[in-house]
Design a protein around this motif. Structure first.
Motif, PDB file in Angstrom:
ATOM      1  N   GLN A  39      43.155  41.477  41.770  1.00 26.00           N
ATOM      2  CA  GLN A  39      42.813  41.330  43.177  1.00 26.00           C
ATOM      3  C   GLN A  39      42.747  39.857  43.519  1.00 26.00           C
ATOM      4  O   GLN A  39      41.935  39.115  42.952  1.00 26.00           O
ATOM      5  CB  GLN A  39      41.495  42.023  43.498  1.00 26.00           C
ATOM      6  CG  GLN A  39      41.173  42.043  44.977  1.00 26.00           C
ATOM      7  CD  GLN A  39      40.050  42.993  45.333  1.00 26.00           C
ATOM      8  OE1 GLN A  39      39.253  43.374  44.484  1.00 26.00           O
ATOM      9  NE2 GLN A  39      39.980  43.394  46.595  1.00 26.00           N
ATOM     10  N   LYS A  43      43.109  40.022  49.572  1.00 26.15           N
ATOM     11  CA  LYS A  43      44.114  41.068  49.359  1.00 26.15           C
ATOM     12  C   LYS A  43      43.478  42.281  48.688  1.00 26.15           C
ATOM     13  O   LYS A  43      42.408  42.205  48.088  1.00 26.15           O
ATOM     14  CB  LYS A  43      45.269  40.537  48.512  1.00 26.15           C
ATOM     15  CG  LYS A  43      46.071  39.441  49.179  1.00 26.15           C
ATOM     16  CD  LYS A  43      47.301  39.097  48.374  1.00 26.15           C
ATOM     17  CE  LYS A  43      48.148  38.053  49.073  1.00 26.15           C
ATOM     18  NZ  LYS A  43      49.380  37.727  48.302  1.00 26.15           N
ATOM     19  N   GLU A  44      44.177  43.405  48.782  1.00 27.82           N
ATOM     20  CA  GLU A  44      43.697  44.605  48.128  1.00 27.82           C
ATOM     21  C   GLU A  44      43.992  44.535  46.627  1.00 27.82           C
ATOM     22  O   GLU A  44      44.916  43.863  46.177  1.00 27.82           O
ATOM     23  CB  GLU A  44      44.376  45.835  48.740  1.00 27.82           C
ATOM     24  CG  GLU A  44      43.966  46.094  50.179  1.00 27.82           C
ATOM     25  CD  GLU A  44      44.525  47.402  50.705  1.00 27.82           C
ATOM     26  OE1 GLU A  44      44.159  47.782  51.833  1.00 27.82           O
ATOM     27  OE2 GLU A  44      45.311  48.057  49.988  1.00 27.82           O
ATOM     28  N   ARG A  45      43.205  45.288  45.885  1.00 19.22           N
ATOM     29  CA  ARG A  45      43.461  45.413  44.463  1.00 19.22           C
ATOM     30  C   ARG A  45      44.816  46.075  44.232  1.00 19.22           C
ATOM     31  O   ARG A  45      45.167  47.024  44.947  1.00 19.22           O
ATOM     32  CB  ARG A  45      42.351  46.266  43.826  1.00 19.22           C
ATOM     33  CG  ARG A  45      42.468  46.480  42.331  1.00 19.22           C
ATOM     34  CD  ARG A  45      41.342  47.361  41.868  1.00 19.22           C
ATOM     35  NE  ARG A  45      41.388  48.671  42.515  1.00 19.22           N
ATOM     36  CZ  ARG A  45      40.378  49.527  42.537  1.00 19.22           C
ATOM     37  NH1 ARG A  45      39.230  49.197  41.955  1.00 19.22           N
ATOM     38  NH2 ARG A  45      40.508  50.702  43.130  1.00 19.22           N
ATOM     39  N   GLU A  46      45.552  45.584  43.247  1.00 22.37           N
ATOM     40  CA  GLU A  46      46.860  46.150  42.976  1.00 22.37           C
ATOM     41  C   GLU A  46      47.040  46.413  41.480  1.00 22.37           C
ATOM     42  O   GLU A  46      46.486  45.707  40.636  1.00 22.37           O
ATOM     43  CB  GLU A  46      47.980  45.226  43.472  1.00 22.37           C
ATOM     44  CG  GLU A  46      48.053  43.888  42.795  1.00 22.37           C
ATOM     45  CD  GLU A  46      49.262  43.072  43.235  1.00 22.37           C
ATOM     46  OE1 GLU A  46      50.125  43.590  43.968  1.00 22.37           O
ATOM     47  OE2 GLU A  46      49.358  41.897  42.823  1.00 22.37           O
TER      48      GLU A  46
END
Length: 125
Positions: A39, A43-46
């Protein structure tokens, strides 16, 4: 106590390498799918990478294919993420996670039920 503990993060220049480790305790590590996520700020966790219990199948996000390698040592209850040719856009907090409910690698974070505390990776340009 059931827990995952990551290590190996740090500051590296673009093009450099790091190796992250995640050691599990209190669970039957060798039975489960393991994953790495990240993360970045804002931003979103990916999903980054995952491996099956026997380390025979791995899956990677397109952004890291050919640069990152996931592996595991079930005897040491540890999963690794070797990161080569790092780029500034790889800067993030990296988390390992275990899924005790699935047998295939899934990129959805909600398929994983136990997470580590995270380790910071910073890549300078």
């Amino acid at each position: 106590q059931v827990q995952l503990v990551e290590s190996g993060g740090g500051l590296v220049q673009a093009g450099g390498s790091l190796r992250l480790s995640c050691t599990a305790s209190g669970l039957a590590f060798s039975n489960y799918v393991m994953g790495w996520f990240r993360q970045a700020p804002g931003k979103e966790r990916e999903f980054v990478a995952g491996t099956t219990w026997d380390d025979r199948t791995a899956r990677y996000a397109d952004s890291v294919k050919g640069r990152f390698t996931i592996s595991r040592d079930n005897g040491q209850n540890t999963v690794f993420l070797q990161m080569n040719n790092l780029k500034p856009e790889d800067t993030a907090v990296y988390y390992c996670a275990v899924s005790r409910t699935i047998r295939i690698i899934i990129s959805r974070g909600n398929a994983y039920d136990l997470w580590g505390q995270g380790t910071q990776v910073t890549v300078s340009s």
